[in-house]
Design a protein around this motif. Structure first.
Motif, PDB file in Angstrom:
ATOM      1  N   PHE B  73       0.944  -1.039  -0.225  1.00  0.00           N
ATOM      2  CA  PHE B  73       0.136   0.023   0.006  1.00  0.00           C
ATOM      3  C   PHE B  73       0.877   1.241   0.069  1.00  0.00           C
ATOM      4  CE2 PHE B  73      -2.881  -3.297   2.426  1.00  0.00           C
ATOM      5  CZ  PHE B  73      -3.613  -3.710   1.294  1.00  0.00           C
ATOM      6  N   SER B  74       1.960   1.319   0.025  1.00  0.00           N
ATOM      7  CA  SER B  74       2.794   2.391   0.757  1.00  0.00           C
ATOM      8  C   SER B  74       3.308   3.165  -0.911  1.00  0.00           C
ATOM      9  CB  SER B  74       4.154   1.580   0.521  1.00  0.00           C
ATOM     10  OG  SER B  74       5.037   1.835   1.816  1.00  0.00           O
ATOM     11  N   PHE B 208     -10.476  -7.601   0.867  1.00  0.00           N
ATOM     12  CA  PHE B 208      -9.735  -6.503   1.127  1.00  0.00           C
ATOM     13  C   PHE B 208      -9.196  -7.197   2.616  1.00  0.00           C
ATOM     14  CE2 PHE B 208     -12.815  -2.896  -0.620  1.00  0.00           C
ATOM     15  CZ  PHE B 208     -11.860  -2.418  -1.198  1.00  0.00           C
ATOM     16  N   ALA B 209      -9.669  -8.048   3.449  1.00  0.00           N
ATOM     17  CA  ALA B 209      -8.582  -8.518   4.681  1.00  0.00           C
ATOM     18  C   ALA B 209      -7.452  -9.246   4.353  1.00  0.00           C
ATOM     19  CB  ALA B 209     -10.071  -9.591   5.354  1.00  0.00           C
ATOM     20  N   VAL B 211      -6.119  -9.437   1.661  1.00  0.00           N
ATOM     21  CA  VAL B 211      -5.125  -8.367   0.524  1.00  0.00           C
ATOM     22  C   VAL B 211      -3.705  -7.744   2.129  1.00  0.00           C
ATOM     23  CG1 VAL B 211      -4.325  -6.154  -0.108  1.00  0.00           C
ATOM     24  CG2 VAL B 211      -6.182  -8.001  -1.510  1.00  0.00           C
ATOM     25  N   GLY B 212      -4.751  -6.885   2.837  1.00  0.00           N
ATOM     26  CA  GLY B 212      -4.333  -6.668   4.345  1.00  0.00           C
ATOM     27  C   GLY B 212      -3.463  -7.560   4.982  1.00  0.00           C
ATOM     28  N   LEU B 216       0.981  -7.414   5.108  1.00  0.00           N
ATOM     29  CA  LEU B 216       1.406  -7.212   6.626  1.00  0.00           C
ATOM     30  C   LEU B 216       2.559  -7.916   6.482  1.00  0.00           C
ATOM     31  CD1 LEU B 216      -1.465  -5.560   8.788  1.00  0.00           C
ATOM     32  CD2 LEU B 216       0.472  -4.390   7.619  1.00  0.00           C
ATOM     33  N   VAL B 224       2.929  -0.253   4.385  1.00  0.00           N
ATOM     34  CA  VAL B 224       1.974   0.855   4.543  1.00  0.00           C
ATOM     35  C   VAL B 224       2.583   1.853   4.855  1.00  0.00           C
ATOM     36  CG1 VAL B 224       0.681  -0.735   5.338  1.00  0.00           C
ATOM     37  CG2 VAL B 224       1.902  -0.461   7.435  1.00  0.00           C
ATOM     38  N   PHE B 287      -3.584  -1.470  -7.171  1.00  0.00           N
ATOM     39  CA  PHE B 287      -4.673  -2.322  -6.192  1.00  0.00           C
ATOM     40  C   PHE B 287      -4.011  -4.095  -7.226  1.00  0.00           C
ATOM     41  CE2 PHE B 287      -8.691  -4.551  -4.696  1.00  0.00           C
ATOM     42  CZ  PHE B 287      -7.845  -5.139  -3.227  1.00  0.00           C
TER      43      PHE B 287
END
Lengths: 45, 496
Positions: B73-74, B208-209, B211-212, B216, B224, B287
């Motif tokens: 996501f950075s 989404f969950a 991917v997040g 991490l 992030v 994304f």
């Protein structure tokens, strides 16, 4: 879900909605602009 | 093979329509202004559609997705920075309104008005070289995208690249900006629809969950936080903050769309509305890249991960529509770039060197020949050149080669009365030094001593190009105010 991940997701959703929303408006208004451009232009003989 | 008969029917029908409309628009080209800036009669919505279509291509999807795959996501921060840059231009008319008021067609024309014809020649050469090198990578990335999503494999890359190029050259050369504007509008609608389809199917398959969690696990905080990501950091972010305004306002293919608008105020608004979409058109392909990481894991080639994902998750029928949308994006980018760079080569390099004024017919004929030659160059370059960094960084550094000097000359020229010819020469030359140095030294990195390795840091080179260009303009101008008094310009049109 991690807070920073959540923030990026929210920003992603806002950005995506802005993109597709603006695209719809530009498409609808752009058709009239295109008509004006062509009707105001002289065709080459 | 992912691509079935129904997809082929959709794709061929769309390509046929593009060629037909592009060539049909040729009948509206009656003179040089018609050819290069569509007679300066383009309104806000049409101008915005054509500018967005120019700035989105398969290459942008590819390099943003590649960034998403390798940084998580950075990289979304680039969407925020770009959005702010466009908003600044759209709200204030910074640079674009000043140039539009002078009724010019290319940026080096401004150099001649403000600094003299030799600066125009030097600026034209740098702009052309930087622009065409910048474009060199486009076709290769497009070819990879198409072969991966359609399931052909890399051996048909050259054929796919050649066919795409032939189609675009055919209508750009014949119809100029009229063809570009009309086809851009159709391509804008199709590409937005294609992006919608792709995003919907990606979200159906990757939530989404997941991917997040994957980001991490793979990158930790670097996924992030752009400040701690080793590919970014402060140097990169400051370079992007300056560069986003400079490249947005001075990228000849994009700014041509502002020059084609019916007034300076419309030119400014085109940037404003285009800016509203900017964060989305950066973040959506990023994304897709992150989703590819979640779906396939970290061991894929970062360039091919996103097209492989789309080829996997988008079903037949929709795949044809999506590929048509992606091709639409690319064709609009190529056509605008070829027209812009050929106009610079003709008007700012060849005509000044020949020392005689060309007729409109000769200018247009030369521009058509150069458009074709650019097409051949990017085909050969795309097939053989290996990128020294990520595609995004390569494009940013070649963009800085001309944008840094151009930003120094134009921004200072418009808003600083003391800017003069010596400052302009210094700005153009100093601005090009760091990016050219990077591209040359990067090829020699195996024999460089460790104390010089910072010179092949792409972020340092990009940042330094803008610093050196600004310093060159300020110091060069201040030192020579008496010997070279600045030229003061009056606008040919009023309005914001």
């Amino acid at each position: 879900m991690d807070t920073s991940v959540l923030i990026w997701f929210v920003l992603f959703i806002i950005a995506t909605l802005l993109f597709f929303g603006t695209a719809v408006v530009i498409t609808v208004v752009g058709v009239q602009d295109l008509k004006d451009l062509l009707s105001g232009s002289t065709k080459k003989k | 093979m992912n691509f079935h008969l129904i997809d082929w029917i959709i794709l061929v029908a769309y390509l046929g329509l593009s060629i037909f409309v592009g060539i049909w628009a040729k009948k509206y080209v009656e003179n040089m202004e018609g050819y290069f800036v569509a007679g300066r009669r383009v309104k806000v919505a049409l101008g915005s559609a054509t500018l967005i279509a120019t700035e989105i291509g398969v290459v942008t999807f590819m390099y943003f997705a590649e960034l998403g795959y390798v940084t998580g996501f950075s990289c979304f921060i680039l969407g925020i920075i770009g959005f702010i840059g466009y908003m600044v231009i759209g709200k204030t008319g910074f640079i674009v309104s000043g140039l539009r008021k002078l009724r010019i067609i290319t940026i080096p024309e401004y150099y001649q008005l403000r600094y003299g014809k030799n600066v125009r020649l030097l600026g034209g050469i740098l702009l052309f070289l930087g622009g065409v090198l910048n474009m060199g990578v486009f076709l290769r990335m497009d070819g990879i995208f198409l072969t991966e999503t359609m399931g052909f494999g890399p051996n048909v890359l050259a054929i796919v690249m050649s066919v795409m190029l032939l189609i675009v050259i055919s209508y750009t050369v014949l119809g100029g900006m009229f063809s570009v504007v009309i086809t851009d509008f159709i391509q804008f609608v199709v590409l937005a629809f294609g992006m919608l389809i792709a995003t919907a199917f990606v979200l159906i398959h990757v939530n989404f969950a997941t991917v997040g969690a994957v980001v991490l696990k793979q990158f930790g905080e670097a996924g992030v936080n752009p400040l701690v990501n080793p590919r970014f950091g402060w140097t990169f972010l400051i370079w992007m903050m300056i560069g986003s305004v400079a490249i947005s306002a001075l990228n000849q293919p994009a700014v041509s769309k502002s020059f084609a608008s019916e007034s300076p105020a419309v030119g400014r608004k085109v940037f404003l509305y285009t800016g509203i979409t900017l964060a989305g058109r950066y973040m959506i392909p990023m994304f897709w890249g992150i989703a590819a990481l979640a779906m396939f894991g970290p061991n894929m080639n970062p360039t091919t991960a996103m097209p492989r994902l789309l080829g996997t998750v988008v079903p037949s029928g929709f795949l044809g529509l999506m590929i048509a949308g992606m091709l639409a994006a690319s064709m609009s980018t190529y056509s605008a770039y070829m027209l812009a760079w050929s106009s610079v080569a003709t008007r700012d390099i060849i005509e000044p060197l020949s020392k005689k004024e060309f007729s409109e017919k000769t200018t247009m004929r030369l521009s058509k020949i150069i458009s074709t030659l650019i097409g051949i160059f990017i085909l050969i370059f795309g097939l053989f050149y290996e990128l020294p960094a990520t595609a995004f960084q390569y494009i940013a550094i070649t963009g800085a080669m001309y944008a840094a000097g151009a930003f120094g000359c134009v921004a200072f020229g418009l808003y600083w009365k003391r800017a003069n010819i010596v400052g302009a020469y210094c700005s153009l030359c100093f601005g090009a030094v760091a990016p050219i140095g990077f591209l040359v030294l990067e090829q020699l990195k195996g024999i460089l001593p460790s104390s010089m390795l910072f010179l092949i840091d792409v972020n340092v080179a990009g940042f330094m190009s803008f610093v050196l260009a600004a310093l060159g303009m300020i110091l060069g101008s201040l030192a020579t105010q008496r010997s070279h008094p600045p030229i003061v310009l009056k606008p040919k049109e009023e309005g914001a």
